[in-house]
Design a protein around this motif. Structure first.
Motif, PDB file in Angstrom:
ATOM      1  N   ALA A 276       0.843  -1.186   0.000  1.00 19.28           N
ATOM      2  CA  ALA A 276       0.000   0.000   0.000  1.00 19.28           C
ATOM      3  C   ALA A 276       0.881   1.240   0.000  1.00 19.28           C
ATOM      4  O   ALA A 276       1.833   1.348   0.745  1.00 19.28           O
ATOM      5  CB  ALA A 276      -0.921  -0.001   1.207  1.00 19.28           C
ATOM      6  N   GLY A 277       0.575   2.170  -0.864  1.00 17.43           N
ATOM      7  CA  GLY A 277       1.367   3.389  -0.920  1.00 17.43           C
ATOM      8  C   GLY A 277       2.712   3.170  -1.582  1.00 17.43           C
ATOM      9  O   GLY A 277       3.652   3.913  -1.346  1.00 17.43           O
ATOM     10  N   GLY A 278       2.782   2.149  -2.429  1.00 14.82           N
ATOM     11  CA  GLY A 278       4.014   1.877  -3.151  1.00 14.82           C
ATOM     12  C   GLY A 278       4.297   2.979  -4.149  1.00 14.82           C
ATOM     13  O   GLY A 278       3.533   3.928  -4.272  1.00 14.82           O
ATOM     14  N   PRO A 279       5.371   2.823  -4.884  1.00 13.13           N
ATOM     15  CA  PRO A 279       5.788   3.862  -5.808  1.00 13.13           C
ATOM     16  C   PRO A 279       4.768   4.146  -6.914  1.00 13.13           C
ATOM     17  O   PRO A 279       4.733   5.245  -7.440  1.00 13.13           O
ATOM     18  CB  PRO A 279       7.088   3.292  -6.410  1.00 13.13           C
ATOM     19  CG  PRO A 279       7.059   1.835  -6.121  1.00 13.13           C
ATOM     20  CD  PRO A 279       6.282   1.691  -4.850  1.00 13.13           C
ATOM     21  N   ALA A 280       3.950   3.162  -7.243  1.00  9.72           N
ATOM     22  CA  ALA A 280       2.990   3.359  -8.327  1.00  9.72           C
ATOM     23  C   ALA A 280       1.712   4.037  -7.840  1.00  9.72           C
ATOM     24  O   ALA A 280       0.809   4.279  -8.614  1.00  9.72           O
ATOM     25  CB  ALA A 280       2.640   2.023  -8.975  1.00  9.72           C
ATOM     26  N   GLY A 281       1.650   4.352  -6.555  1.00  6.62           N
ATOM     27  CA  GLY A 281       0.446   4.977  -6.036  1.00  6.62           C
ATOM     28  C   GLY A 281      -0.472   3.956  -5.406  1.00  6.62           C
ATOM     29  O   GLY A 281      -0.065   2.818  -5.160  1.00  6.62           O
ATOM     30  N   PRO A 282      -1.697   4.356  -5.140  1.00  2.43           N
ATOM     31  CA  PRO A 282      -2.635   3.466  -4.456  1.00  2.43           C
ATOM     32  C   PRO A 282      -2.910   2.227  -5.292  1.00  2.43           C
ATOM     33  O   PRO A 282      -3.037   2.302  -6.498  1.00  2.43           O
ATOM     34  CB  PRO A 282      -3.898   4.322  -4.308  1.00  2.43           C
ATOM     35  CG  PRO A 282      -3.779   5.381  -5.358  1.00  2.43           C
ATOM     36  CD  PRO A 282      -2.313   5.626  -5.514  1.00  2.43           C
ATOM     37  N   SER A 283      -2.992   1.100  -4.630  1.00  2.00           N
ATOM     38  CA  SER A 283      -3.215  -0.139  -5.357  1.00  2.00           C
ATOM     39  C   SER A 283      -4.676  -0.288  -5.732  1.00  2.00           C
ATOM     40  O   SER A 283      -5.558   0.348  -5.157  1.00  2.00           O
ATOM     41  CB  SER A 283      -2.798  -1.323  -4.487  1.00  2.00           C
ATOM     42  OG  SER A 283      -3.684  -1.432  -3.396  1.00  2.00           O
ATOM     43  N   GLY A 284      -4.955  -1.122  -6.718  1.00  3.56           N
ATOM     44  CA  GLY A 284      -6.318  -1.349  -7.152  1.00  3.56           C
ATOM     45  C   GLY A 284      -7.251  -1.737  -6.021  1.00  3.56           C
ATOM     46  O   GLY A 284      -8.274  -1.077  -5.826  1.00  3.56           O
ATOM     47  N   PRO A 285      -6.914  -2.782  -5.297  1.00  6.63           N
ATOM     48  CA  PRO A 285      -7.815  -3.230  -4.232  1.00  6.63           C
ATOM     49  C   PRO A 285      -8.158  -2.155  -3.213  1.00  6.63           C
ATOM     50  O   PRO A 285      -9.292  -2.096  -2.724  1.00  6.63           O
ATOM     51  CB  PRO A 285      -7.048  -4.379  -3.586  1.00  6.63           C
ATOM     52  CG  PRO A 285      -6.219  -4.923  -4.703  1.00  6.63           C
ATOM     53  CD  PRO A 285      -5.808  -3.719  -5.499  1.00  6.63           C
ATOM     54  N   VAL A 286      -7.223  -1.296  -2.890  1.00 14.19           N
ATOM     55  CA  VAL A 286      -7.514  -0.226  -1.935  1.00 14.19           C
ATOM     56  C   VAL A 286      -8.582   0.698  -2.506  1.00 14.19           C
ATOM     57  O   VAL A 286      -9.542   1.093  -1.835  1.00 14.19           O
ATOM     58  CB  VAL A 286      -6.236   0.567  -1.592  1.00 14.19           C
ATOM     59  CG1 VAL A 286      -6.579   1.826  -0.810  1.00 14.19           C
ATOM     60  CG2 VAL A 286      -5.266  -0.296  -0.819  1.00 14.19           C
ATOM     61  N   LEU A 287      -8.399   1.046  -3.763  1.00 13.01           N
ATOM     62  CA  LEU A 287      -9.363   1.908  -4.448  1.00 13.01           C
ATOM     63  C   LEU A 287     -10.735   1.230  -4.525  1.00 13.01           C
ATOM     64  O   LEU A 287     -11.771   1.835  -4.224  1.00 13.01           O
ATOM     65  CB  LEU A 287      -8.852   2.219  -5.849  1.00 13.01           C
ATOM     66  CG  LEU A 287      -9.597   3.294  -6.630  1.00 13.01           C
ATOM     67  CD1 LEU A 287      -9.367   4.654  -5.989  1.00 13.01           C
ATOM     68  CD2 LEU A 287      -9.142   3.302  -8.081  1.00 13.01           C
ATOM     69  N   HIS A 288     -10.718  -0.035  -4.921  1.00 19.12           N
ATOM     70  CA  HIS A 288     -11.969  -0.785  -5.033  1.00 19.12           C
ATOM     71  C   HIS A 288     -12.701  -0.822  -3.700  1.00 19.12           C
ATOM     72  O   HIS A 288     -13.905  -0.563  -3.630  1.00 19.12           O
ATOM     73  CB  HIS A 288     -11.688  -2.219  -5.507  1.00 19.12           C
ATOM     74  CG  HIS A 288     -11.030  -2.277  -6.856  1.00 19.12           C
ATOM     75  ND1 HIS A 288     -10.222  -3.324  -7.232  1.00 19.12           N
ATOM     76  CD2 HIS A 288     -11.042  -1.412  -7.895  1.00 19.12           C
ATOM     77  CE1 HIS A 288      -9.772  -3.103  -8.471  1.00 19.12           C
ATOM     78  NE2 HIS A 288     -10.256  -1.944  -8.878  1.00 19.12           N
ATOM     79  N   SER A 289     -11.964  -1.117  -2.644  1.00 20.45           N
ATOM     80  CA  SER A 289     -12.590  -1.206  -1.319  1.00 20.45           C
ATOM     81  C   SER A 289     -13.182   0.131  -0.904  1.00 20.45           C
ATOM     82  O   SER A 289     -14.285   0.189  -0.343  1.00 20.45           O
ATOM     83  CB  SER A 289     -11.567  -1.659  -0.277  1.00 20.45           C
ATOM     84  OG  SER A 289     -11.104  -2.954  -0.593  1.00 20.45           O
ATOM     85  N   ALA A 290     -12.459   1.205  -1.158  1.00 25.90           N
ATOM     86  CA  ALA A 290     -12.946   2.522  -0.749  1.00 25.90           C
ATOM     87  C   ALA A 290     -14.283   2.840  -1.400  1.00 25.90           C
ATOM     88  O   ALA A 290     -15.218   3.302  -0.742  1.00 25.90           O
ATOM     89  CB  ALA A 290     -11.912   3.597  -1.102  1.00 25.90           C
ATOM     90  N   VAL A 291     -14.366   2.579  -2.691  1.00 31.67           N
ATOM     91  CA  VAL A 291     -15.597   2.914  -3.420  1.00 31.67           C
ATOM     92  C   VAL A 291     -16.713   1.928  -3.087  1.00 31.67           C
ATOM     93  O   VAL A 291     -17.870   2.314  -2.884  1.00 31.67           O
ATOM     94  CB  VAL A 291     -15.336   2.949  -4.950  1.00 31.67           C
ATOM     95  CG1 VAL A 291     -16.623   3.235  -5.699  1.00 31.67           C
ATOM     96  CG2 VAL A 291     -14.284   4.011  -5.271  1.00 31.67           C
ATOM     97  N   ILE A 292     -16.371   0.647  -3.031  1.00 33.14           N
ATOM     98  CA  ILE A 292     -17.403  -0.366  -2.767  1.00 33.14           C
ATOM     99  C   ILE A 292     -17.903  -0.276  -1.326  1.00 33.14           C
ATOM    100  O   ILE A 292     -19.105  -0.416  -1.077  1.00 33.14           O
ATOM    101  CB  ILE A 292     -16.858  -1.776  -3.093  1.00 33.14           C
ATOM    102  CG1 ILE A 292     -16.664  -1.904  -4.610  1.00 33.14           C
ATOM    103  CG2 ILE A 292     -17.800  -2.860  -2.579  1.00 33.14           C
ATOM    104  CD1 ILE A 292     -15.968  -3.178  -5.048  1.00 33.14           C
ATOM    105  N   ASP A 293     -17.012   0.007  -0.387  1.00 31.51           N
ATOM    106  CA  ASP A 293     -17.471   0.192   0.998  1.00 31.51           C
ATOM    107  C   ASP A 293     -18.406   1.394   1.102  1.00 31.51           C
ATOM    108  O   ASP A 293     -19.409   1.361   1.817  1.00 31.51           O
ATOM    109  CB  ASP A 293     -16.271   0.388   1.938  1.00 31.51           C
ATOM    110  CG  ASP A 293     -15.503  -0.905   2.150  1.00 31.51           C
ATOM    111  OD1 ASP A 293     -15.986  -1.961   1.703  1.00 31.51           O
ATOM    112  OD2 ASP A 293     -14.406  -0.851   2.750  1.00 31.51           O
TER     113      ASP A 293
END
Length: 317
Positions: free
Chosen positions: A20-37
């Motif tokens: 999480a918070g790697g060099p490429a930015g937010p990971s897919g699953p984090v984004l998915h969880s935020a919106v789906i939650d």
DNA sequence: TAGACGTGGTG
DNA sequence: TCACCAAGTCT
């Protein structure tokens, strides 16, 4: 906070999802969880989302919702499904009955196409709404969006569902622009595919959630960024919410157009129980050339059926 | 591919 | 008040 990269890889890329918070930015699953939650807590209770809504109900809702607000669709949708609970029920009636039941939803050719889709479903698919994307796309009135929406919402499949809401969310969150382009571009499809969760149920959930986010929070006029679950990752916010630049967005004129005349003519025919004489139609618009052009257009579109003796009615076939 | 295609709520 | 806007499709 890092914005969502436009070239986000699908979440299958475990190397990227791990940190999480790697060099490429937010990971897919984090984004998915935020919106789906967020969706889990804020989704509207709409009839076509309930467990008892089958594929036909989903398809009817998608036709009605094309360019039309939810609040105006709701009552027509309920009456429609009560009267025609299956495609075969609708297919058994004349297309004019579909146009009549469409009421004032607007774009009445949608009613004709929905009727045509019901006929095709009866003829080609044994009365069942197809689940295959290509078969859906082949139905009248079903375009790229509706095919993906029905396959996703009714059958839980994994498709990029790009409606105006999702396009706006991605334009802002990913591209840092206030509005998406006029027409859907290959770049937008690429972004949508890249952000699509890997597994089917999550992808379907994501599609509904991003649409709802655009409809309720990331709105066109005044976005409610304070309530947005991904505001911290939004490229548009990060850039200071810059106003739309470039050419003005295509406006819709209506007053005085053929569209308005068509609407008035069809309203007369919708209310009539018997064939209507030309004279009754002539009363809705005083300019004869435009009036005749509008009526001809309705006939050419199959929305109006001309009879002998200068009579007109909604189409029986 | 730009334009046609309805209607009504709203900021 | 009056443009803008609303789960697009078709040609």
């Amino acid at each position: 906070m890092t914005a969502i990269p436009a070239d986000s890889k699908p979440s299958a890329d475990s190397a990227e999802t791990a940190g999480a918070g790697g060099p490429a930015g937010p990971s897919g699953p984090v984004l998915h969880s935020a919106v789906i939650d967020w969706f889990d807590g804020h989704a509207r209770d709409l009839p076509w989302r309930r467990p008892d809504a089958g594929p036909w109900a989903v398809m009817v809702s998608e036709f009605m919702l094309q360019q039309t607000p939810v609040n105006r669709v709701l009552p027509v949708y309920e009456q429609w499904l009560a009267r025609w609970p299956s495609p075969a029920d609708l297919a058994a009636e004349p297309p004019g009955e579909a146009v009549r039941a469409w009421g004032r939803l607007g774009y009445p050719r949608r009613a004709l196409r929905l009727h045509g889709a019901a006929v095709a479903i009866r003829e080609r698919h044994g009365g069942r709404v197809p689940s295959d994307h290509a078969e859906l796309l082949a139905l009248p009135g079903v375009g790229e969006y509706t095919a993906a929406a029905v396959a996703s919402f009714a059958y839980g499949q994994r498709h990029a569902v790009l409606d105006t809401n999702v396009r706006r969310v991605f334009a802002r969150a990913v591209s840092g622009r206030e509005f998406p382009p006029d027409a859907t571009t290959a770049a937008e499809r690429k972004v949508a595919r890249a952000l699509l969760p890997d597994d089917e149920p999550t992808a379907a959930r994501w599609a509904a959630a991003t649409m709802e986010l655009g409809a309720l929070v990331c709105t066109a006029r005044t976005p409610h960024c304070v309530r947005c679950p991904i505001t911290a990752q939004c490229a548009w916010r990060a850039a200071g919410s810059p106003a739309h630049d470039g050419p003005p967005r295509r406006g819709q004129t209506y007053a005085g157009t053929d569209r308005q005349v068509r609407g008035k003519l069809l309203a007369v025919l919708r209310e009539a129980v018997a064939p209507v004489p030309q004279a009754a139609l002539d009363r809705v618009w005083d300019e004869p050339v435009q009036r005749a052009r509008a009526l001809d257009g309705l006939v050419a579109d199959g929305l109006v059926e001309p009879l002998d003796g200068g009579l007109y009615r909604l189409p029986l076939s």
